[in-house]
Design an enzyme around this catalytic site. Structure first.
Site, mmCIF file in Angstrom:
data_model
loop_
_atom_site.group_PDB
_atom_site.id
_atom_site.type_symbol
_atom_site.label_atom_id
_atom_site.label_comp_id
_atom_site.label_asym_id
_atom_site.label_seq_id
_atom_site.Cartn_x
_atom_site.Cartn_y
_atom_site.Cartn_z
ATOM 1 N N GLY A 13 18.065 3.861 -3.018
ATOM 2 C CA GLY A 13 16.669 3.944 -2.597
ATOM 3 C C GLY A 13 15.738 3.929 -3.808
ATOM 4 O O GLY A 13 15.808 4.814 -4.662
ATOM 5 N N GLY A 15 12.454 4.119 -3.610
ATOM 6 C CA GLY A 15 11.149 4.613 -3.156
ATOM 7 C C GLY A 15 10.645 5.655 -4.143
ATOM 8 O O GLY A 15 11.032 5.673 -5.314
ATOM 9 N N PHE A 16 9.794 6.549 -3.653
ATOM 10 C CA PHE A 16 9.190 7.537 -4.549
ATOM 11 C C PHE A 16 10.245 8.470 -5.161
ATOM 12 O O PHE A 16 10.182 8.787 -6.342
ATOM 13 C CB PHE A 16 8.139 8.355 -3.795
ATOM 14 C CG PHE A 16 6.876 7.585 -3.550
ATOM 15 C CD1 PHE A 16 5.954 7.388 -4.555
ATOM 16 C CD2 PHE A 16 6.617 7.024 -2.302
ATOM 17 C CE1 PHE A 16 4.787 6.673 -4.343
ATOM 18 C CE2 PHE A 16 5.454 6.308 -2.072
ATOM 19 C CZ PHE A 16 4.531 6.118 -3.092
ATOM 20 N N GLY A 17 11.204 8.911 -4.350
ATOM 21 C CA GLY A 17 12.208 9.854 -4.853
ATOM 22 C C GLY A 17 13.151 9.199 -5.844
ATOM 23 O O GLY A 17 13.354 9.698 -6.958
ATOM 24 N N VAL A 81 23.225 0.014 1.691
ATOM 25 C CA VAL A 81 24.348 0.950 1.765
ATOM 26 C C VAL A 81 24.657 1.234 3.231
ATOM 27 O O VAL A 81 23.743 1.482 4.031
ATOM 28 C CB VAL A 81 24.000 2.249 1.010
ATOM 29 C CG1 VAL A 81 25.017 3.343 1.299
ATOM 30 C CG2 VAL A 81 23.919 1.969 -0.480
ATOM 31 N N GLU A 173 -5.830 6.729 9.880
ATOM 32 C CA GLU A 173 -6.244 5.679 8.943
ATOM 33 C C GLU A 173 -6.219 4.309 9.616
ATOM 34 O O GLU A 173 -7.139 3.496 9.444
ATOM 35 C CB GLU A 173 -5.359 5.729 7.692
ATOM 36 C CG GLU A 173 -5.662 6.988 6.892
ATOM 37 C CD GLU A 173 -4.769 7.249 5.692
ATOM 38 O OE1 GLU A 173 -5.162 8.076 4.854
ATOM 39 O OE2 GLU A 173 -3.681 6.659 5.582
ATOM 40 N N ASP A 302 12.279 12.087 1.884
ATOM 41 C CA ASP A 302 12.096 12.176 3.338
ATOM 42 C C ASP A 302 13.402 12.321 4.103
ATOM 43 O O ASP A 302 13.394 12.751 5.252
ATOM 44 C CB ASP A 302 11.396 10.907 3.847
ATOM 45 C CG ASP A 302 9.905 10.915 3.569
ATOM 46 O OD1 ASP A 302 9.419 11.868 2.933
ATOM 47 O OD2 ASP A 302 9.221 9.963 3.992
HETATM 48 C C1 LIG Z 1 2.314 4.304 6.492
HETATM 49 C C2 LIG Z 1 2.630 5.472 5.624
HETATM 50 C C3 LIG Z 1 1.611 6.142 4.966
HETATM 51 C C4 LIG Z 1 1.887 7.209 4.140
HETATM 52 N N1 LIG Z 1 0.854 7.833 3.494
HETATM 53 C C5 LIG Z 1 1.114 8.813 2.601
HETATM 54 C C6 LIG Z 1 0.066 9.410 1.845
HETATM 55 O O1 LIG Z 1 -1.098 9.048 1.999
HETATM 56 N N2 LIG Z 1 0.397 10.365 0.942
HETATM 57 C C7 LIG Z 1 1.692 10.761 0.758
HETATM 58 O O2 LIG Z 1 1.942 11.613 -0.101
HETATM 59 N N3 LIG Z 1 2.703 10.252 1.479
HETATM 60 C C8 LIG Z 1 2.441 9.282 2.393
HETATM 61 N N4 LIG Z 1 3.465 8.731 3.127
HETATM 62 C C9 LIG Z 1 4.816 9.296 3.004
HETATM 63 C C10 LIG Z 1 5.506 8.811 1.744
HETATM 64 O O3 LIG Z 1 5.396 7.416 1.641
HETATM 65 C C11 LIG Z 1 6.958 9.250 1.819
HETATM 66 O O4 LIG Z 1 6.999 10.645 1.918
HETATM 67 C C12 LIG Z 1 7.725 8.805 0.596
HETATM 68 O O5 LIG Z 1 7.775 7.421 0.545
HETATM 69 C C13 LIG Z 1 9.148 9.371 0.632
HETATM 70 O O6 LIG Z 1 9.850 8.922 -0.485
HETATM 71 P P1 LIG Z 1 11.412 8.628 -0.355
HETATM 72 O O7 LIG Z 1 11.861 8.256 -1.734
HETATM 73 O O8 LIG Z 1 12.083 9.730 0.341
HETATM 74 O O9 LIG Z 1 11.526 7.384 0.636
HETATM 75 P P2 LIG Z 1 10.890 5.948 0.519
HETATM 76 O O10 LIG Z 1 9.773 5.914 -0.436
HETATM 77 O O11 LIG Z 1 10.642 5.523 1.921
HETATM 78 O O12 LIG Z 1 12.062 5.065 -0.099
HETATM 79 C C14 LIG Z 1 13.276 4.868 0.550
HETATM 80 C C15 LIG Z 1 13.912 3.632 -0.042
HETATM 81 O O13 LIG Z 1 15.255 3.571 0.403
HETATM 82 C C16 LIG Z 1 15.565 2.252 0.731
HETATM 83 N N5 LIG Z 1 16.673 2.294 1.689
HETATM 84 C C17 LIG Z 1 16.674 2.853 2.911
HETATM 85 N N6 LIG Z 1 17.889 2.734 3.485
HETATM 86 C C18 LIG Z 1 18.664 2.070 2.597
HETATM 87 C C19 LIG Z 1 20.018 1.640 2.613
HETATM 88 N N7 LIG Z 1 20.820 1.872 3.660
HETATM 89 N N8 LIG Z 1 20.492 0.979 1.546
HETATM 90 C C20 LIG Z 1 19.694 0.729 0.468
HETATM 91 N N9 LIG Z 1 18.416 1.115 0.405
HETATM 92 C C21 LIG Z 1 17.902 1.784 1.449
HETATM 93 C C22 LIG Z 1 14.277 1.697 1.320
HETATM 94 O O14 LIG Z 1 14.249 0.287 1.277
HETATM 95 C C23 LIG Z 1 13.238 2.352 0.420
HETATM 96 O O15 LIG Z 1 12.909 1.546 -0.693
HETATM 97 C C24 LIG Z 1 3.222 7.648 3.966
HETATM 98 C C25 LIG Z 1 4.248 6.990 4.628
HETATM 99 C C26 LIG Z 1 3.955 5.899 5.444
HETATM 100 C C27 LIG Z 1 5.079 5.180 6.140
#
Ligand SMILES: Cc1cc2nc3c(=O)[nH]c(=O)nc-3n(C[C@H](O)[C@H](O)[C@H](O)COP(=O)(O)OP(=O)(O)OC[C@H]3O[C@@H](n4cnc5c(N)ncnc54)[C@H](O)[C@@H]3O)c2cc1C
Length: 424
Positions: A13, A15-17, A81, A173, A302
């Site tokens: 992943g 994403g942010f984490g 994955v 929003e 998340d």
């Molecule tokens: C529309 C929207 C608006 C938001 N607005 C805000 C805001 O204003 N402020 C705020 O703080 N937060 C906001 N959030 C929440 C914030 O985006 C999430 O809390 C944050 O992205 C969580 O980070 P993460 O790393 O857990 O997951 P994510 O950032 O979602 O990253 C997960 C990553 O894992 C990858 N992935 C998933 N499954 C697999 C797999 N099986 N194999 C390989 N890769 C995989 C995905 O492609 C993705 O790149 C918003 C979310 C959304 C959807």
């Protein structure tokens, strides 16, 4: 941990984490493989602006490979994955490849959830990926195109009805931005319909919108949306979604565009690990963010749940995922230095922000609450600051400035799939 070969950290992943863990591991004696099913890191907080034709996709997403190009110890892989073998310490990819790890970080986020009604998804898409955003933009613009050609009044009314389900920040929003698009930006572009008469409804099952904000900020957001022409309905669960429209409580409402912002379900990380999960499918992690019984596996962002915010669950927002990535990196560094003691993760909350159209926002920093135009400016500056790269910051600032001063949106493009408007 073996000192002979570089310790291999696999991060699933970007994403942010996941990305924050990679950044915080810079200079550590490790090699890193980061794997994501998409080739880009996505700034989800501005995704609704792609869905409502304010921003272009490339303004809020960056190729992961490019972001990490200077980190020679990091390998970036595009792959999905599907399974984790915790005994063999191997991650399995959908296309058959395997990745062996010494430490595994699962940061795979969430998808939308339909409270057991997955059959609603084709009619009420959610907003999570760039594809979701461009597909929502296509639905909104196609509904207007079809309305322009529709002679039947009832069918035209359904085409001009936009329902957003879920009154959290994303729903608020989206509703504000769609109302502004239809009521303020597009009227001059259509000849047979008056887009100012489009109905935009925000439907929330709970007693108020923005439940994570204080009651006065939530009431302010409610009034601001109404001023933009949004019909806000609270205390009314949606009980059906179909091609014809929605059922709100017991009332059927014909609507051709329904957008889902009501619930999420975690990635299958818990199932991959064979772990217990909470009601939303999130892994219940230990105090140090490891999976129970698996000290070499971390689950963050998340897709994890932990009561590390003064005993309350950590919210599913970007700063929480980033802080967890940093915590995991610090733990890995300490372990490699011979300190195996687990340190609990503690979440530091900096505030809640939500924007209502392009002139107003609500901000709750705890010690300071703001609303209105000033809050919007702070919201805008914060979001520009958190974008990656000078070019994107300038591009987003310029797009906003252009739209706010001219009212014209250049991103009103119908892309993907069907491109020809068909009669409703
Ligand atoms: C529309 C929207 C608006 C938001 N607005 C805000 C805001 O204003 N402020 C705020 O703080 N937060 C906001 N959030 C929440 C914030 O985006 C999430 O809390 C944050 O992205 C969580 O980070 P993460 O790393 O857990 O997951 P994510 O950032 O979602 O990253 C997960 C990553 O894992 C990858 N992935 C998933 N499954 C697999 C797999 N099986 N194999 C390989 N890769 C995989 C995905 O492609 C993705 O790149 C918003 C979310 C959304 C959807």
């Amino acid at each position: 941990m073996s000192q002979s070969a570089p310790h291999h950290v696999v991060i699933v992943g970007a994403g942010f984490g996941g990305l924050s863990a990679v950044h915080a591991l810079a200079g550590a004696p490790v090699r890193i493989t980061i794997v994501d099913q998409r080739n880009h890191h996505l700034f989800q907080p501005l995704l609704y602006q792609v869905g409502t034709a304010t921003l272009a996709t490339s303004e809020i997403a960056w190729p992961v490979r490019h972001l990490l190009r200077r980190r020679r110890e990091v390998v970036t892989l595009l792959g999905t994955v599907t399974r984790v073998d915790t005994r063999a310490r191997t991650v399995h990819l959908e296309d058959g490849g395997d990745l062996a790890y010494d430490t595994l970080v699962l940061a795979t986020g969430v998808r939308h959830a339909y409270f057991g009604h997955d059959e609603w998804e084709p009619y009420a898409p959610g907003l999570k990926t760039l594809e979701d955003a461009t597909s929502i933009r296509r639905r909104i613009l196609l509904a207007l195109e079809r309305a322009e050609r529709e002679s039947d009044a009832q069918r035209r009314a359904a085409l001009l009805t936009f329902v957003i389900v879920g009154g959290g920040p994303t729903g608020v929003e989206l509703a504000g931005a769609i109302a502004e698009l239809a009521h303020q930006n597009l009227p001059a572009e259509y000849r047979h319909i008056d887009t100012r008469r489009a109905r935009v409804l925000l439907v929330e099952a709970g007693p108020r919108i923005l439940p994570s904000f204080t009651e006065d900020l939530s009431a302010y957001a409610h009034r601001s949306l109404q001023r933009l022409g949004v019909e806000v309905q609270v205390g009314k669960p949606v009980s059906a979604c179909s091609a014809d429209g929605v059922v709100i409580g017991s009332e059927a409402l014909p609507a051709r565009t329904i957008l889902w912002a009501a619930g999420v379900r975690a990635s299958p990380a818990a199932a991959w690990l064979g772990m217990p999960a909470d009601g939303a499918g999130r892994v219940k992690v230990e105090a140090d963010l490891t999976a129970p019984g698996l000290p070499e596996v971390f689950v963050i962002g998340d897709t994890a749940t932990i009561d590390a915010w003064h005993g309350k669950p950590v919210p599913g927002i970007a700063p929480a995922a980033k802080q967890q990535g940093v915590h995991v990196a610090a733990t890995i560094r300490r372990r490699l230095a011979g300190d195996a003691a687990a340190r609990p993760f503690r979440y530091r909350h900096s505030g809640n922000l939500a924007t209502i159209g392009k002139r107003s926002a609500v901000i709750d920093f705890g010690w300071l609450k703001l609303r209105g135009n000033l809050a919007w400016w702070i919201w805008g500056i914060a979001h520009i600051y958190f974008l990656i790269g000078v070019r994107n910051r300038l591009a987003v600032a310029l797009s906003w400035l252009w739209i706010f001063s001219t009212g014209s949106r250049s991103a009103c493009l119908i892309t993907q799939g069907e491109s020809k408007p068909k009669p409703g």
